[in-house]
Write a protein that holds these residues in place. Structure first.
Motif, PDB file in Angstrom:
ATOM      1  N   ALA A   9       0.832  -1.207   0.000  1.00  0.00           N
ATOM      2  CA  ALA A   9       0.000   0.000   0.000  1.00  0.00           C
ATOM      3  C   ALA A   9       0.868   1.259   0.000  1.00  0.00           C
ATOM      4  CB  ALA A   9      -0.932  -0.005   1.209  1.00  0.00           C
ATOM      5  N   SER A  10       1.933   1.271   0.772  1.00  0.00           N
ATOM      6  CA  SER A  10       2.828   2.440   0.807  1.00  0.00           C
ATOM      7  C   SER A  10       3.464   2.675  -0.552  1.00  0.00           C
ATOM      8  CB  SER A  10       3.909   2.261   1.872  1.00  0.00           C
ATOM      9  OG  SER A  10       3.324   2.304   3.151  1.00  0.00           O
ATOM     10  N   ASP A  11       3.860   1.591  -1.221  1.00  0.00           N
ATOM     11  CA  ASP A  11       4.418   1.721  -2.573  1.00  0.00           C
ATOM     12  C   ASP A  11       3.371   2.287  -3.529  1.00  0.00           C
ATOM     13  OD1 ASP A  11       6.814   0.665  -1.673  1.00  0.00           O
ATOM     14  OD2 ASP A  11       6.418  -1.357  -2.451  1.00  0.00           O
ATOM     15  N   ALA A  27      -0.214   8.335   5.741  1.00  0.00           N
ATOM     16  CA  ALA A  27       0.519   7.120   6.117  1.00  0.00           C
ATOM     17  C   ALA A  27      -0.469   5.970   6.279  1.00  0.00           C
ATOM     18  CB  ALA A  27       1.283   7.332   7.423  1.00  0.00           C
ATOM     19  N   ILE A  28      -0.019   4.785   5.939  1.00  0.00           N
ATOM     20  CA  ILE A  28      -0.830   3.584   6.103  1.00  0.00           C
ATOM     21  C   ILE A  28      -0.687   3.113   7.548  1.00  0.00           C
ATOM     22  CG2 ILE A  28      -1.293   1.252   5.258  1.00  0.00           C
ATOM     23  CD1 ILE A  28      -1.456   3.525   3.093  1.00  0.00           C
ATOM     24  N   MET A  40      -3.699  11.010   8.295  1.00  0.00           N
ATOM     25  CA  MET A  40      -3.273  12.250   7.661  1.00  0.00           C
ATOM     26  C   MET A  40      -2.808  13.186   8.774  1.00  0.00           C
ATOM     27  SD  MET A  40      -5.333  14.822   5.090  1.00  0.00           S
ATOM     28  CE  MET A  40      -6.514  15.376   6.332  1.00  0.00           C
ATOM     29  N   PRO A  41      -1.502  13.493   8.800  1.00  0.00           N
ATOM     30  CA  PRO A  41      -1.010  14.356   9.869  1.00  0.00           C
ATOM     31  C   PRO A  41      -1.610  15.768   9.776  1.00  0.00           C
ATOM     32  CG  PRO A  41       0.792  13.663   8.425  1.00  0.00           C
ATOM     33  CD  PRO A  41      -0.462  13.083   7.882  1.00  0.00           C
ATOM     34  N   PHE A  42      -1.832  16.348  10.938  1.00  0.00           N
ATOM     35  CA  PHE A  42      -2.334  17.713  10.971  1.00  0.00           C
ATOM     36  C   PHE A  42      -1.295  18.655  10.378  1.00  0.00           C
ATOM     37  CE2 PHE A  42      -2.522  21.912  12.860  1.00  0.00           C
ATOM     38  CZ  PHE A  42      -3.807  22.276  12.512  1.00  0.00           C
TER      39      PHE A  42
END
Length: 142
Positions: A9-11, A27-28, A40-42
């Protein structure tokens, strides 16, 4: 059926998605048999003038998470396109990472349906829900 795991998934995130989606630094967190959890980072760049994360960023996260859930359920990435995403915003989020949990409700040969719940990290209350539909355009690996 191939294995679709977090590394795959990251790839996929860097190979298939538009650069502006990649700029969200998603990020997974976890990939299951028919689900995916993404973070999803703030970032202040994702907020409106009042510091609340904008709906456009939340809908992009939900859409992206569902692609991974469908890929997990399919055993690999299948080219697809969003047909419908109905979103309901339940509470504002400010100053926190967002977690999207996407689940496949039905996976057919040419269509997939799912639901996504978004919540601020550390807060179990949903901030947004989405019902989704995707047209499947090919088989895994094609």
């Amino acid at each position: 059926m191939t294995t679709f795991d977090a590394a795959t998934a990251s790839d996929l995130l860097s190979a298939v998605f538009a650069p502006w989606i990649q700029d969200l630094n998603i990020a997974i967190e976890r990939i299951g048999d028919t689900e995916a959890v993404l973070r999803m980072p703030f970032s202040d760049t994702l907020t409106r003038d009042n510091g609340v994360v904008c709906g456009q960023a939340l809908m992009a996260l939900a859409d992206t998470a569902m692609v991974f859930a469908i890929s997990a359920a399919s055993g690999g990435y299948r080219p697809m396109t969003t047909v419908d995403q109905t979103s309901h915003f339940l509470r504002p989020v400010a100053g926190a990472d967002m977690l999207a949990t996407a689940e496949v409700v039905r996976l057919g040969r040419t269509m997939a349906f799912g639901r996504v719940t978004l919540a601020a990290a550390g807060d179990p209350r949903p901030a947004m829900t989405a019902q989704t539909a995707y047209a499947i355009l090919g088989e895994p690996g094609k």
